[in-house]
Design a protein around this motif. Structure first.
Motif, PDB file in Angstrom:
ATOM      1  N   ILE A 189      -3.854  -4.826  10.187  1.00 22.07           N
ATOM      2  CA  ILE A 189      -3.397  -4.657   8.814  1.00 22.07           C
ATOM      3  C   ILE A 189      -4.229  -3.525   8.231  1.00 22.07           C
ATOM      4  N   PRO A 190      -3.604  -2.577   7.552  1.00 21.14           N
ATOM      5  CA  PRO A 190      -4.384  -1.483   6.985  1.00 21.14           C
ATOM      6  C   PRO A 190      -5.473  -2.021   6.046  1.00 21.14           C
ATOM      7  N   ARG A 191      -6.553  -1.309   6.027  1.00 21.08           N
ATOM      8  CA  ARG A 191      -7.713  -1.740   5.275  1.00 21.08           C
ATOM      9  C   ARG A 191      -7.394  -2.035   3.805  1.00 21.08           C
ATOM     10  N   THR A 192      -6.663  -1.114   3.181  1.00 23.56           N
ATOM     11  CA  THR A 192      -6.393  -1.302   1.759  1.00 23.56           C
ATOM     12  C   THR A 192      -5.554  -2.557   1.516  1.00 23.56           C
ATOM     13  N   LEU A 193      -4.660  -2.819   2.437  1.00 22.54           N
ATOM     14  CA  LEU A 193      -3.810  -3.992   2.308  1.00 22.54           C
ATOM     15  C   LEU A 193      -4.644  -5.251   2.494  1.00 22.54           C
ATOM     16  N   ALA A 194      -5.512  -5.222   3.491  1.00 18.53           N
ATOM     17  CA  ALA A 194      -6.368  -6.359   3.757  1.00 18.53           C
ATOM     18  C   ALA A 194      -7.267  -6.647   2.555  1.00 18.53           C
ATOM     19  N   GLU A 213       2.902   3.107   4.912  1.00 22.27           N
ATOM     20  CA  GLU A 213       3.473   4.257   4.214  1.00 22.27           C
ATOM     21  C   GLU A 213       4.994   4.243   4.270  1.00 22.27           C
ATOM     22  N   LEU A 214       5.523   3.914   5.436  1.00 23.02           N
ATOM     23  CA  LEU A 214       6.971   3.956   5.613  1.00 23.02           C
ATOM     24  C   LEU A 214       7.691   2.810   4.918  1.00 23.02           C
ATOM     25  N   ARG A 215       7.081   1.639   4.955  1.00 28.96           N
ATOM     26  CA  ARG A 215       7.811   0.475   4.456  1.00 28.96           C
ATOM     27  C   ARG A 215       7.340  -0.064   3.121  1.00 28.96           C
ATOM     28  N   GLY A 216       6.145   0.332   2.701  1.00 32.61           N
ATOM     29  CA  GLY A 216       5.617  -0.227   1.471  1.00 32.61           C
ATOM     30  C   GLY A 216       4.988  -1.571   1.729  1.00 32.61           C
ATOM     31  N   PRO A 217       4.102  -2.017   0.827  1.00 37.34           N
ATOM     32  CA  PRO A 217       3.286  -3.195   1.089  1.00 37.34           C
ATOM     33  C   PRO A 217       4.071  -4.503   1.173  1.00 37.34           C
ATOM     34  N   GLY A 218       5.230  -4.563   0.527  1.00 33.66           N
ATOM     35  CA  GLY A 218       5.940  -5.844   0.472  1.00 33.66           C
ATOM     36  C   GLY A 218       6.414  -6.355   1.815  1.00 33.66           C
ATOM     37  N   ASP A 219       6.657  -5.448   2.726  1.00 28.59           N
ATOM     38  CA  ASP A 219       7.324  -5.834   3.960  1.00 28.59           C
ATOM     39  C   ASP A 219       6.427  -5.959   5.172  1.00 28.59           C
ATOM     40  N   ILE A 220       5.143  -5.731   4.976  1.00 31.68           N
ATOM     41  CA  ILE A 220       4.294  -5.701   6.146  1.00 31.68           C
ATOM     42  C   ILE A 220       4.047  -7.109   6.674  1.00 31.68           C
ATOM     43  N   GLU A 221       4.220  -7.251   7.949  1.00 30.89           N
ATOM     44  CA  GLU A 221       4.016  -8.529   8.613  1.00 30.89           C
ATOM     45  C   GLU A 221       2.576  -8.983   8.476  1.00 30.89           C
ATOM     46  N   GLY A 222       2.411 -10.276   8.470  1.00 27.01           N
ATOM     47  CA  GLY A 222       1.049 -10.792   8.488  1.00 27.01           C
ATOM     48  C   GLY A 222       0.395 -10.776   7.120  1.00 27.01           C
ATOM     49  N   THR A 223       1.099 -10.366   6.102  1.00 24.77           N
ATOM     50  CA  THR A 223       0.496 -10.437   4.778  1.00 24.77           C
ATOM     51  C   THR A 223       0.981 -11.703   4.119  1.00 24.77           C
ATOM     52  N   ARG A 224       0.195 -12.192   3.189  1.00 28.07           N
ATOM     53  CA  ARG A 224       0.592 -13.411   2.507  1.00 28.07           C
ATOM     54  C   ARG A 224       0.606 -13.122   1.029  1.00 28.07           C
ATOM     55  N   LEU A 283       0.248  -8.159  -4.343  1.00 30.70           N
ATOM     56  CA  LEU A 283       0.358  -6.727  -4.095  1.00 30.70           C
ATOM     57  C   LEU A 283       1.261  -6.039  -5.113  1.00 30.70           C
ATOM     58  N   ASN A 284       1.716  -6.833  -6.083  1.00 28.99           N
ATOM     59  CA  ASN A 284       2.610  -6.257  -7.079  1.00 28.99           C
ATOM     60  C   ASN A 284       1.849  -5.588  -8.201  1.00 28.99           C
ATOM     61  N   PHE A 285       1.463  -4.384  -7.987  1.00 24.76           N
ATOM     62  CA  PHE A 285       0.805  -3.650  -9.049  1.00 24.76           C
ATOM     63  C   PHE A 285       1.849  -2.796  -9.749  1.00 24.76           C
ATOM     64  N   LYS A 286       1.674  -2.670 -11.061  1.00 22.08           N
ATOM     65  CA  LYS A 286       2.689  -1.925 -11.810  1.00 22.08           C
ATOM     66  C   LYS A 286       2.529  -0.425 -11.637  1.00 22.08           C
ATOM     67  N   LEU A 287       1.305   0.024 -11.712  1.00 25.81           N
ATOM     68  CA  LEU A 287       1.066   1.466 -11.652  1.00 25.81           C
ATOM     69  C   LEU A 287       0.353   1.873 -10.373  1.00 25.81           C
ATOM     70  N   ALA A 288      -0.605   1.050  -9.990  1.00 27.19           N
ATOM     71  CA  ALA A 288      -1.437   1.428  -8.860  1.00 27.19           C
ATOM     72  C   ALA A 288      -0.692   1.198  -7.554  1.00 27.19           C
ATOM     73  N   SER A 289      -1.033   1.980  -6.560  1.00 30.86           N
ATOM     74  CA  SER A 289      -0.417   1.829  -5.260  1.00 30.86           C
ATOM     75  C   SER A 289      -1.493   1.781  -4.188  1.00 30.86           C
ATOM     76  N   ILE A 290      -1.421   0.761  -3.339  1.00 24.42           N
ATOM     77  CA  ILE A 290      -2.460   0.667  -2.330  1.00 24.42           C
ATOM     78  C   ILE A 290      -2.307   1.757  -1.278  1.00 24.42           C
ATOM     79  N   ILE A 302      -9.354   4.795  -5.878  1.00 23.81           N
ATOM     80  CA  ILE A 302      -9.508   3.921  -7.043  1.00 23.81           C
ATOM     81  C   ILE A 302      -9.729   2.488  -6.574  1.00 23.81           C
ATOM     82  N   LEU A 303      -8.973   2.083  -5.562  1.00 22.65           N
ATOM     83  CA  LEU A 303      -9.122   0.725  -5.039  1.00 22.65           C
ATOM     84  C   LEU A 303     -10.531   0.487  -4.494  1.00 22.65           C
TER      85      LEU A 303
END
Ligand code: ADP
Ligand code: MG
Length: 679
Positions: A409-414, A607-618, A623-630, A636-637
């Motif tokens: 899982i990418p670091r920022t997502l983790a 990058e390709l799919r966005g954080p919502g769809d990544i497997e293994g995330t709960r 991950l629903n940020f309004k302005l910020a993007s992981i 910033i994160l």
């Protein structure tokens, strides 16, 4: 209407309905300047005529606006009635919208339109916000522009007190962030681009920071409230193995993770750690060393795998690593003979067995431990909450838990999705690994691909053929697999070649048996859907052909590829596709051919799919940020995470005067922060 369409329920929601862009409305373009490349544009002109054409669903209103340089057609498909009533021929209008070409002439569909008032030009607003809206709202004349007007009115009536600061003052100063009040003003109605940028930075930081503070509060609270067994010392068993029997030097990552676990298990709270390491990074030996640490402190360990084969493989490798060690290890699965099983249960209860490896069988009620202190769960996503609860019930003080997964899982997502868990990463492979060579081949080259596979098999190697699992249609994927099987068979006929086939429709024992034949080398080829087990180890397999590779996701491709390249021989992964491959699939295949690094693959996937769809995330809500993007706001994160840790570490309950704004803000966001155990 606003409620239903945009989920705006309150003034606060309106403030947080951020514009997605600003336009410089002081700029008015000429119609002649419109080209097919023109995007959004503002034009001033005279309305020459309008007419309703068509009927029913095809009904539309068409109007023409002209300036000194040309004519543009305006069209409405919805809200026709309202537009019709309000337009006046011969009047000057200001229109704004996205241009297109229709029959070679410039056109604007559903433009924002208002009567041109010269006195308004040169007003205070430099950059006008453009808000997300919906066609329905537009039809009710609640266009982005109207939303802007509402927001403007609201903001002009608010004072600093109505938008209390959420961040401690020292943090604002240190990071040079503007106040929350100012940020809200400027995110909507900036005087200049730089004002907007600052507002954006401040609000993005706040989003990440508040989320990180929450995660850290939860983590600290859990640590405080959970009792754990204490592994005081590194003892004889660990040292004996480490100094005499370890077959290789540990990698830096392995050492670091061991140290993290060692520190954590000595603290007296229960460890709940996720260990992420790419395929082949050497998680098993880390698990083994942890088990020895537990044994040194008088505790038993259990290691669970999702399938019999994996359990068996773990048992075999642990058993041979421990051959010369004075510890007892046993294997318990569904197929363990009942007399032997009885003996194992007995020895677990007396404490004679130090380590038990197995499937779900090890958490059945009949299994009782003498003193369970450490549990390892391999390939986490197959183990549910209920099963974990069963595990906890096996000891008075719940054992430390190490969950191992090979899904990077990418670091920022983790950081955002697992920020409240103890979390370790092994981002380094043992030295001397031969990278798997990955290539893309078209269906038309099948014969030469088969020839290549044959030369590998002739050298004594084994090969996988993987077919996609089509979730919507089990039948279809089954037929595909059968066809594939026949095709592979025609290239590799018996009795020279033998093929194992594994798929989801087979009974478990048949799957197991087919798998075993391949593991033992009785068959040279494995034809399978994606059900082939994560983590299964057949070092002699050196080729993998992935059929219809365009149908697989990136992380799935990477997982599959991890089944080869496990031995001392050079390995290959061949991605077969038809001639027509979508842009996205082409990109995925390109990445696969370019890198073997699971974390790089995961970053790209994000990058390709966005954080919502990544497997293994709960809890994707996290991950629903309004302005910020992981994906785009990593820096910033990182800062937000570091600051949140620092602050919560120093002031566990945010009781200091300087952290008061933060605490009050969190309390005002009821339901989102767990305060139950924080006074
Ligand atoms: P995974 O993380 O995928 O579970 P394994 O634990 O199965 O990986 O390890 C893969 C292989 O690498 C095993 O054969 C193991 O013995 C070997 N290995 C592990 N750590 C090292 C190391 N530090 N140096 C060399 N080989 C190692
Ligand atoms: Mg493994």
């Amino acid at each position: 209407m606003l409620k239903k369409e945009l989920e705006i329920f309150s003034f606060g929601d309106l403030l947080e309905h951020f514009p997605y862009r600003h336009v410089d409305k002081t700029k008015i373009n000429k119609i002649r300047e419109i080209t097919p490349q023109t995007d959004y544009i503002q034009i001033k002109g005279r309305l020459t005529d309008f007419i309703t054409v068509g009927s029913g669903r095809g009904k539309r209103l068409v109007a023409h606006l002209e300036d000194e340089t040309g004519v543009i057609e305006l069209a409405w498909f919805q809200g026709i009635h309202w537009v019709e009533k309000n337009l006046v021929e011969g009047r000057d209008y200001l229109i704004y919208g996205k241009t297109g070409f229709f029959n070679g002439k410039p056109q604007m569909v559903h433009p924002e339109i208002e009567v041109f008032a010269p006195e308004k030009a040169g007003g205070k607003v430099f950059l006008e916000p453009i808000y997300p809206t919906t066609e329905k709202l537009k039809a009710k004349s609640l266009s982005g522009r109207q939303i802007g007007k509402l927001t403007f009115q609201l903001l002009s009536q608010l004072s600093e007190r109505d938008v209390p600061e959420s961040l401690p003052d020292y943090l604002l100063k240190e990071l040079k962030l503007i106040s929350r009040f100012e940020a809200y003003q400027n995110i909507h109605f900036p005087q200049a681009q730089s004002d907007y940028d600052q507002a954006l930075r401040r609000l993005k930081f706040e989003e990440f920071f508040i989320a990180q503070v929450r995660l850290n509060l939860t983590k600290i609270q859990r640590h405080k409230s959970s009792k754990g067994v204490v592994f005081e010392k590194v003892g004889d068993l660990f040292n004996l193995f480490y100094n005499k029997h370890l077959p290789f030097e540990l990698t830096g990552a392995q050492k670091r993770v061991l140290k993290e676990i060692r520190t954590d298990t000595a603290k007296g709270h229960q460890m709940n750690r996720l260990l992420q390491g790419d395929v082949g990074s050497g998680k098993t030996i880390v698990a083994l060393l942890c088990m020895l640490l537990a044994a040194d402190n008088g505790f038993q360990s259990v290691m669970m795998a999702p399938t019999e084969i994996l359990a068996q493989q773990h048992y075999n490798s642990l058993n041979s690593l421990l051959a010369a060690m004075p510890v007892k290890i046993a294997l318990l699965t569904g197929s363990t003979k009942s007399s032997y099983r009885k003996q194992i249960l007995h020895e677990l209860k007396t404490g004679e067995i130090n380590f038990i490896v197995g499937t779900h069988a090890v958490i059945e009620d009949a299994v009782q431990f003498n003193n369970l202190g450490f549990a390892i769960i391999d390939e986490q996503h197959r183990f549910g909450v209920a099963q974990r609860a069963k595990l906890w019930a096996k000891a008075t003080i719940p054992p430390h838990v190490l969950v191992m997964t090979a899904t990077p899982i990418p670091r920022t997502l983790a950081m955002t999705a697992y920020g409240d868990l103890d979390y370790s990463v092994m981002d380094e492979l043992p030295p001397g690994r031969l990278p798997v060579t990955t290539v893309h081949r078209y269906e038309t080259a099948r014969a030469s691909v088969m020839d290549f596979v044959r030369t590998e098999i002739d050298k004594g190697r084994q090969a996988y053929f993987i077919y996609p699992l089509i979730e919507e249609s089990e039948k279809l994927s089954y037929e595909d697999l059968m066809q594939g099987y026949e095709q592979v068979k025609s290239f590799f006929p018996e009795p020279k070649f033998w093929i194992s086939m594994v798929h989801g429709k087979q009974p478990a024992d048949m799957k197991e048996a087919n798998m075993q034949r391949f593991v033992k080398g009785e068959t040279q080829i494995m034809v399978s859907t994606t059900v082939i087990e994560v983590g299964v180890n057949v070092p002699n397999a050196s080729v993998m052909v992935i059929e219809s590779a365009e149908k697989f996701g990136l992380s799935q491709l990477h997982q599959l590829r991890g089944r080869v390249g496990r031995g001392s021989e050079k390995s290959f992964c061949i991605l077969l596709t038809g001639s027509r491959v979508s842009e996205d699939a082409r990109e995925r295949i390109k990445i696969m051919c370019a890198t073997n690094d699971g974390f790089k693959v995961a970053e790209k996937d994000l990058e390709l799919r966005g954080p919502g769809d990544i497997e293994g995330t709960r809890q994707s809500g996290m991950l629903n940020f309004k302005l910020a993007s992981i994906v785009n706001d990593r820096n910033i994160l990182e800062t937000a995470k570091a600051k949140a840790e620092e602050i919560v570490e120093a002031d566990n309950e945010l009781n200091s005067a300087e952290n008061l704004p933060l605490k009050q803000y969190l309390l005002s966001q009821k339901g989102k922060t767990v305060w139950s155990k924080i006074s």
